[in-house]
Scaffold this active site. Structure first.
Site, PDB file in Angstrom:
ATOM      1  N   ALA A  45       0.838  -1.207   0.000  1.00  0.00           N
ATOM      2  CA  ALA A  45       0.000   0.000   0.000  1.00  0.00           C
ATOM      3  C   ALA A  45       0.869   1.252   0.000  1.00  0.00           C
ATOM      4  O   ALA A  45       0.580   2.229  -0.694  1.00  0.00           O
ATOM      5  CB  ALA A  45      -0.922  -0.009   1.206  1.00  0.00           C
ATOM      6  N   TYR A  47       3.908   1.452  -1.168  1.00  0.00           N
ATOM      7  CA  TYR A  47       4.522   1.511  -2.490  1.00  0.00           C
ATOM      8  C   TYR A  47       3.528   2.090  -3.502  1.00  0.00           C
ATOM      9  O   TYR A  47       3.855   2.991  -4.269  1.00  0.00           O
ATOM     10  CB  TYR A  47       4.950   0.102  -2.905  1.00  0.00           C
ATOM     11  N   SER A  93       2.930  -5.308 -16.345  1.00  0.00           N
ATOM     12  CA  SER A  93       2.416  -5.146 -14.996  1.00  0.00           C
ATOM     13  C   SER A  93       0.936  -4.762 -15.109  1.00  0.00           C
ATOM     14  O   SER A  93       0.403  -4.745 -16.220  1.00  0.00           O
ATOM     15  CB  SER A  93       3.238  -4.036 -14.354  1.00  0.00           C
ATOM     16  N   GLU A 127     -10.679 -12.453 -11.557  1.00  0.00           N
ATOM     17  CA  GLU A 127      -9.971 -13.570 -10.923  1.00  0.00           C
ATOM     18  C   GLU A 127      -9.067 -13.031  -9.829  1.00  0.00           C
ATOM     19  O   GLU A 127      -8.671 -11.864  -9.879  1.00  0.00           O
ATOM     20  CB  GLU A 127      -9.133 -14.305 -11.967  1.00  0.00           C
ATOM     21  N   LYS A 129      -5.991 -11.872  -7.656  1.00  0.00           N
ATOM     22  CA  LYS A 129      -4.627 -11.439  -7.951  1.00  0.00           C
ATOM     23  C   LYS A 129      -3.736 -12.160  -6.944  1.00  0.00           C
ATOM     24  O   LYS A 129      -3.798 -11.887  -5.740  1.00  0.00           O
ATOM     25  CB  LYS A 129      -4.499  -9.923  -7.810  1.00  0.00           C
ATOM     26  N   ASP A 131      -0.623 -13.225  -4.828  1.00  0.00           N
ATOM     27  CA  ASP A 131       0.541 -12.483  -4.328  1.00  0.00           C
ATOM     28  C   ASP A 131       1.764 -13.397  -4.321  1.00  0.00           C
ATOM     29  O   ASP A 131       2.143 -13.967  -3.310  1.00  0.00           O
ATOM     30  CB  ASP A 131       0.242 -11.967  -2.911  1.00  0.00           C
ATOM     31  N   ARG A 150      10.162 -12.471 -14.291  1.00  0.00           N
ATOM     32  CA  ARG A 150       9.836 -11.264 -15.031  1.00  0.00           C
ATOM     33  C   ARG A 150      11.037 -10.342 -15.202  1.00  0.00           C
ATOM     34  O   ARG A 150      11.205  -9.709 -16.229  1.00  0.00           O
ATOM     35  CB  ARG A 150       8.719 -10.503 -14.322  1.00  0.00           C
ATOM     36  N   GLU A 185       1.582 -17.194 -11.962  1.00  0.00           N
ATOM     37  CA  GLU A 185       2.168 -16.792 -10.689  1.00  0.00           C
ATOM     38  C   GLU A 185       2.666 -18.006  -9.905  1.00  0.00           C
ATOM     39  O   GLU A 185       1.929 -18.981  -9.733  1.00  0.00           O
ATOM     40  CB  GLU A 185       1.086 -16.058  -9.874  1.00  0.00           C
ATOM     41  N   TYR A 237      -2.343 -17.751 -15.829  1.00  0.00           N
ATOM     42  CA  TYR A 237      -3.408 -16.771 -16.097  1.00  0.00           C
ATOM     43  C   TYR A 237      -3.191 -15.960 -17.365  1.00  0.00           C
ATOM     44  O   TYR A 237      -4.004 -15.134 -17.732  1.00  0.00           O
ATOM     45  CB  TYR A 237      -3.608 -15.834 -14.903  1.00  0.00           C
ATOM     46  N   LYS A 325      -7.301  -3.621  -5.983  1.00  0.00           N
ATOM     47  CA  LYS A 325      -6.558  -4.073  -4.802  1.00  0.00           C
ATOM     48  C   LYS A 325      -7.437  -4.056  -3.546  1.00  0.00           C
ATOM     49  O   LYS A 325      -8.356  -3.250  -3.429  1.00  0.00           O
ATOM     50  CB  LYS A 325      -5.331  -3.154  -4.564  1.00  0.00           C
ATOM     51  N   CYS A 430      20.416   7.963  25.733  1.00  0.00           N
ATOM     52  CA  CYS A 430      20.326   6.727  24.960  1.00  0.00           C
ATOM     53  C   CYS A 430      20.096   5.545  25.903  1.00  0.00           C
ATOM     54  O   CYS A 430      20.866   5.358  26.844  1.00  0.00           O
ATOM     55  CB  CYS A 430      21.610   6.535  24.170  1.00  0.00           C
ATOM     56  N   CYS A 433      23.395   3.184  25.855  1.00  0.00           N
ATOM     57  CA  CYS A 433      24.735   3.517  26.344  1.00  0.00           C
ATOM     58  C   CYS A 433      24.715   4.677  27.336  1.00  0.00           C
ATOM     59  O   CYS A 433      25.766   5.020  27.882  1.00  0.00           O
ATOM     60  CB  CYS A 433      25.674   3.831  25.175  1.00  0.00           C
ATOM     61  N   CYS A 448      21.322   9.425  19.563  1.00  0.00           N
ATOM     62  CA  CYS A 448      22.313   9.159  20.602  1.00  0.00           C
ATOM     63  C   CYS A 448      23.634   9.782  20.164  1.00  0.00           C
ATOM     64  O   CYS A 448      24.043   9.649  19.013  1.00  0.00           O
ATOM     65  CB  CYS A 448      22.456   7.650  20.751  1.00  0.00           C
ATOM     66  N   CYS A 454      28.485   3.524  21.727  1.00  0.00           N
ATOM     67  CA  CYS A 454      27.131   2.986  21.899  1.00  0.00           C
ATOM     68  C   CYS A 454      27.066   1.610  21.224  1.00  0.00           C
ATOM     69  O   CYS A 454      27.241   1.506  20.011  1.00  0.00           O
ATOM     70  CB  CYS A 454      26.110   3.933  21.267  1.00  0.00           C
TER      71      CYS A 454
HETATM   72  S1  IVH Z   1      -2.343 -10.546 -15.617  1.00  0.00           S
HETATM   73  C1  IVH Z   1      -0.596  -8.482 -19.251  1.00  0.00           C
HETATM   74  N1  IVH Z   1      -3.500 -11.885 -13.680  1.00  0.00           N
HETATM   75  O1  IVH Z   1       0.311  -9.074 -10.704  1.00  0.00           O
HETATM   76  C2  IVH Z   1      -1.197  -8.794 -17.925  1.00  0.00           C
HETATM   77  N2  IVH Z   1      -1.439 -10.832 -13.192  1.00  0.00           N
HETATM   78  O2  IVH Z   1       0.730  -6.214 -10.478  1.00  0.00           O
HETATM   79  C3  IVH Z   1      -0.326  -9.631 -17.079  1.00  0.00           C
HETATM   80  N3  IVH Z   1      -0.637 -11.220 -10.924  1.00  0.00           N
HETATM   81  O3  IVH Z   1       2.945  -8.902 -13.003  1.00  0.00           O
HETATM   82  C4  IVH Z   1      -0.756  -9.823 -15.706  1.00  0.00           C
HETATM   83  N4  IVH Z   1      -2.283 -12.496 -10.274  1.00  0.00           N
HETATM   84  O4  IVH Z   1       2.760 -11.001 -11.484  1.00  0.00           O
HETATM   85  C5  IVH Z   1      -2.452 -11.139 -14.032  1.00  0.00           C
HETATM   86  N5  IVH Z   1      -4.590 -13.167 -12.095  1.00  0.00           N
HETATM   87  C6  IVH Z   1      -3.571 -12.408 -12.446  1.00  0.00           C
HETATM   88  C7  IVH Z   1      -2.530 -12.132 -11.549  1.00  0.00           C
HETATM   89  C8  IVH Z   1      -1.481 -11.319 -11.961  1.00  0.00           C
HETATM   90  C9  IVH Z   1      -1.132 -11.946  -9.921  1.00  0.00           C
HETATM   91  C10 IVH Z   1       0.600 -10.451 -10.830  1.00  0.00           C
HETATM   92  C11 IVH Z   1       1.527 -10.564 -12.005  1.00  0.00           C
HETATM   93  C12 IVH Z   1       1.667  -9.157 -12.520  1.00  0.00           C
HETATM   94  C13 IVH Z   1       1.355  -8.359 -11.296  1.00  0.00           C
HETATM   95  C14 IVH Z   1       0.938  -6.949 -11.616  1.00  0.00           C
END
Ligand code: IVH
Length: 719
Positions: A45, A47, A93, A127, A129, A131, A150, A185, A237, A325, A430, A433, A448, A454
């Site tokens: 979050a 990031y 991504s 679907e 995502k 991790d 990647r 993944e 995927y 997200k 401190c 120390c 400190c 220290c």
């Molecule tokens: S599709 C061109 N589907 O999320 C599209 N990515 O934040 C390619 N990830 O690099 C990605 N679950 O490593 C896709 N169901 C999913 C995913 C997924 C996890 C990851 C993947 C991607 C990253 C992007």
């Protein structure tokens, strides 16, 4: 955005430029930690928030956008120890969404792009995502021939041998297209993660912070035997190069991958409206804790592959997909005690010890409280945060955790404050120390003043000295430093002690090789690892000293400027002989010849100069540095070729370059000693403008700055 940060419209252009530069650095570091080191410090979050801020700034100030903007980058540099694989089709991504409204926007945007009316049917798949980390599997003639991570999206690491050990990755496919790249993944299920960490603990090895790190650390093993012993899984995927299409639709392609023998996610669903997507998101969110593996959102993709094709890609993300997200996670618990940790630069960091509480499936018992102002309820500018509420021992507090990082105490419920709770008094000595801990003007942090006396500072400094970016000593990490620091037979109290370790060990009766945790081979390896670093680049030694404000880039600049360690220390001595008074401006300081040389180094400001001179001028610290230098053979740093007409010049690239990429142009210019900047200012010496150059070319012309085209530039630097 942290509290106290200005909104975009409050920013001047100069402030925006400064913030963009800081963001670029922070994001670069975060990328390295996440992708190369598998050890993220920022939560997802946090990031995402930095990336969103960067994006918003670039949108508001388009001409400040750097050629190597973080928004143009996917992933991170690859680990050189693996072979490299150039992806036949770039690995992309995903753009992120956080609110339901972002999803209706996504639908509207898609319709607009495709020229579809509101009533026209438009299907999306939804679907989880996952991790984990993405992997590309290349099959030719139905056989797995290559597997790559990647990496930076264009070039990944060759992990073929490792991928072959994953049960979900078929070796042979029946009826597959001749060329088929399957993407998906790699992840570790919760039960496997727990078993692995229990085994790690049994071996005295460090546990993994979370399943993602465990999966990444397991896949990216140079020894595939280790990967084989780690229970990794894979969901398919997506795909890269194909000799023939898999299907007409995304849902069809997922079906086809399943039929070919890949695991696909059972929660993949075809939806016909944003409302349906959001409903599926809520359902997945409900199931999140019991899925048995980590997910961090839901991915929506336009179902019709012909439409995906029409929509195409932005620089790093497809237009036809978005990741919705999950929000960061919160929980309430009691703050039992506030404790102070002392870091490398002496910073006193308050840590909250909490009554353990589960936040998003993870038991949390510690959280950061940042600094003393944060506890008091004010920000660095003295403005209120949390409505000015302070935090006390005994308070009922809200804990916020996002991703894998240290959770933080975000809020406090005053109605539940015990009547005996008293305001927290931040220590002024401190706790490690007993030295005075002072807070300098403009510093959010109390430090400190004990320096090397220290123990906490000394240990943290040593850890930094041996760390990867600094001396990178094999076999000597944070754990070993802690062990040797407290060892009375074979102690390491300062960097020089590392290099006398072998000699001292041979004089000892009990040898390291006979101690618990070591054997003949590992002791020998440790000594060899240390010896290998006696020959050391100037910049790494300087960075390794861990002097406040002197980072990796500054160390390189200083090393280049002074060339040799002796020239540098002599310059430090000269400057230390002309002490500066606190708060003296850079301009006044520069009047002293000894300081002006140091301040003349591009990138060295008054604060850094004072910090350097203080470190080298203090007798104890200097003696310790000299003892280290006596053990090392510090290499001279090759000054950049001074023969180039661009050495020392500030260059800006704009527009399209046709003969090389921006990254290449930048690297070459820097190798010749030029400084490459992202924006035109009075300090710019040369603007290299390709076709499509816009406001920068105009500004350069207004400022009378030399402007060259790409050929003119190549001619200048000698082709
Ligand atoms: S599709 C061109 N589907 O999320 C599209 N990515 O934040 C390619 N990830 O690099 C990605 N679950 O490593 C896709 N169901 C999913 C995913 C997924 C996890 C990851 C993947 C991607 C990253 C992007």
């Amino acid at each position: 955005m942290s509290e106290g940060t200005k909104t975009i419209d409050e920013l001047s252009k100069a402030e925006a430029a400064e913030e963009l530069a800081t963001l670029a650095e922070r994001l670069k570091q975060a990328n390295r930690e996440y992708h190369t080191d598998d050890a993220p410090e920022l939560s997802d979050a946090e990031y995402d928030a930095l990336k969103a801020r960067n994006m918003a700034l670039e949108e508001a100030f388009p001409d400040l956008k750097h050629a190597d903007s973080p928004s143009e980058q996917v992933g991170a540099p690859i680990n050189e120890a693996f072979g490299k694989i150039t992806h036949a089709v770039r690995m992309m991504s995903l753009a992120n969404a956080f609110e339901d409204a972002d999803i209706t926007d996504f639908d509207a945007r898609t319709r607009k792009y495709l020229g579809l009316g509101d009533g026209a049917p438009l299907g999306f798949t939804a679907e989880p995502k996952i991790d984990g980390l993405s992997l590309s599997l290349r099959y030719e003639g139905g056989r797995l021939i290559r597997a790559a991570t990647r990496g930076d999206g264009a070039v990944g690491e060759d992990v073929t041998a490792n991928a072959r050990t994953i049960a979900d990755v078929p070796e042979v496919l029946e009826g597959a297209p001749d060329v088929l790249e399957i993407r998906g993944e790699v992840y570790m299920a919760h039960e496997d993660f727990e078993a692995l960490n229990a085994a790690q603990a049994g071996k005295g090895a460090k546990p993994f912070a979370n399943p993602r790190n465990a999966a990444a650390g397991s896949l990216r093993q140079l020894d595939a035997g280790i990967t084989a012993a780690r229970p990794l899984r894979f969901f398919a995927y997506s795909w890269g190069e194909l000799s023939e299409p898999l299907a007409q639709t995304q849902a069809g392609a997922v079906e086809r991958m399943k039929a070919l023998g890949f695991s696909t996610n059972p929660l993949t669903k075809l939806c016909q409206s944003p409302a349906e997507l959001i409903a599926h998101y809520r359902q997945i969110e409900q199931q999140r804790a019991t899925l048995g593996y980590d997910i961090d959102g839901v991915v929506y993709k336009v179902d019709d592959l012909a439409l995906q094709e029409r929509m195409g890609f932005r620089s790093t993300t497809p237009r036809w997909a978005i990741a919705h997200k999950f929000p960061a996670e919160l929980a309430w618990t009691t703050l039992e005690k506030i404790e102070i940790q002392v870091g490398r630069t002496g910073a006193l960091s308050p840590v909250a010890r909490l009554t353990p509480v589960t936040v998003g499936g993870v038991v949390v018992s510690n959280a950061t409280l940042h600094n003393e102002d944060y506890i008091r309820g004010v920000d660095s500018k003295g403005e209120e945060i949390r409505g000015g509420k302070d935090i006390r021992e005994g308070d009922w507090v809200q804990v916020y955790r996002a991703g894998d990082v240290i959770p933080k105490v975000a809020d406090v419920d005053l109605s539940k404050r015990p009547s005996r709770a008293t305001p927290y008094e931040f220590p002024t000595v401190c706790p490690e120390c007993g030295s005075e801990a002072i807070r300098e003007e403009g510093d959010a942090v109390r430090r400190c003043t004990g320096g090397l006396i220290c123990p906490a500072q000394a240990v943290e400094k040593l850890k930094h000295f041996v760390s990867r970016g600094a001396m990178d000593i094999d076999g000597l990490g944070a754990k070993q430093i802690e062990m040797f620091y407290g060892d009375d037979q074979l102690t390491i109290k300062e960097p020089a002690d590392i290099f006398t370790l072998a000699a001292r060990d041979s004089a000892n009766l009990t040898k390291l090789a006979n101690r618990e945790g070591y054997g003949a081979k590992s002791a020998e390896n440790l000594f060899a690892g240390i010896d290998a670093k006696r020959q050391a680049p100037f910049s790494r030694v300087l960075f390794g000293l861990g002097i406040r404000h002197v980072g990796e880039a500054a160390s390189r600049l200083l090393a280049r400027h002074y060339g040799s360690w002796s020239a540098f220390t002599e310059a430090m001595d000269r400057a230390a002989a002309e002490p500066a008074t606190q708060g003296q401006s850079k301009e006044t300081l520069a009047e002293s010849p000894a300081w002006s040389d140091l301040l003349g180094v591009d990138g060295v400001g008054g604060v850094m100069a004072a910090s350097l001179i203080m470190a080298f001028g203090q007798l104890r610290e200097r003696a310790s540095i000299d003892r280290l230098a006596a053990e090392l053979n510090i290499e001279d740093e090759a000054a950049p070729t001074t023969t180039s007409p661009v050495t020392g010049k500030t260059v800006v690239f704009t527009g399209t370059l046709e003969k090389m990429t921006r990254a290449e142009a930048k690297a070459r210019a820097e190798a010749l000693g030029a400084k490459v900047s992202g924006s035109v200012s009075a300090k710019t010496d040369i603007l290299v403008a390709g076709p499509g150059a816009g406001s920068k070319a105009k500004k350069a012309a207004d400022l009378g700055i030399e402007t060259l085209d790409e050929d003119g530039w190549l001619e200048l630097i000698g082709g």
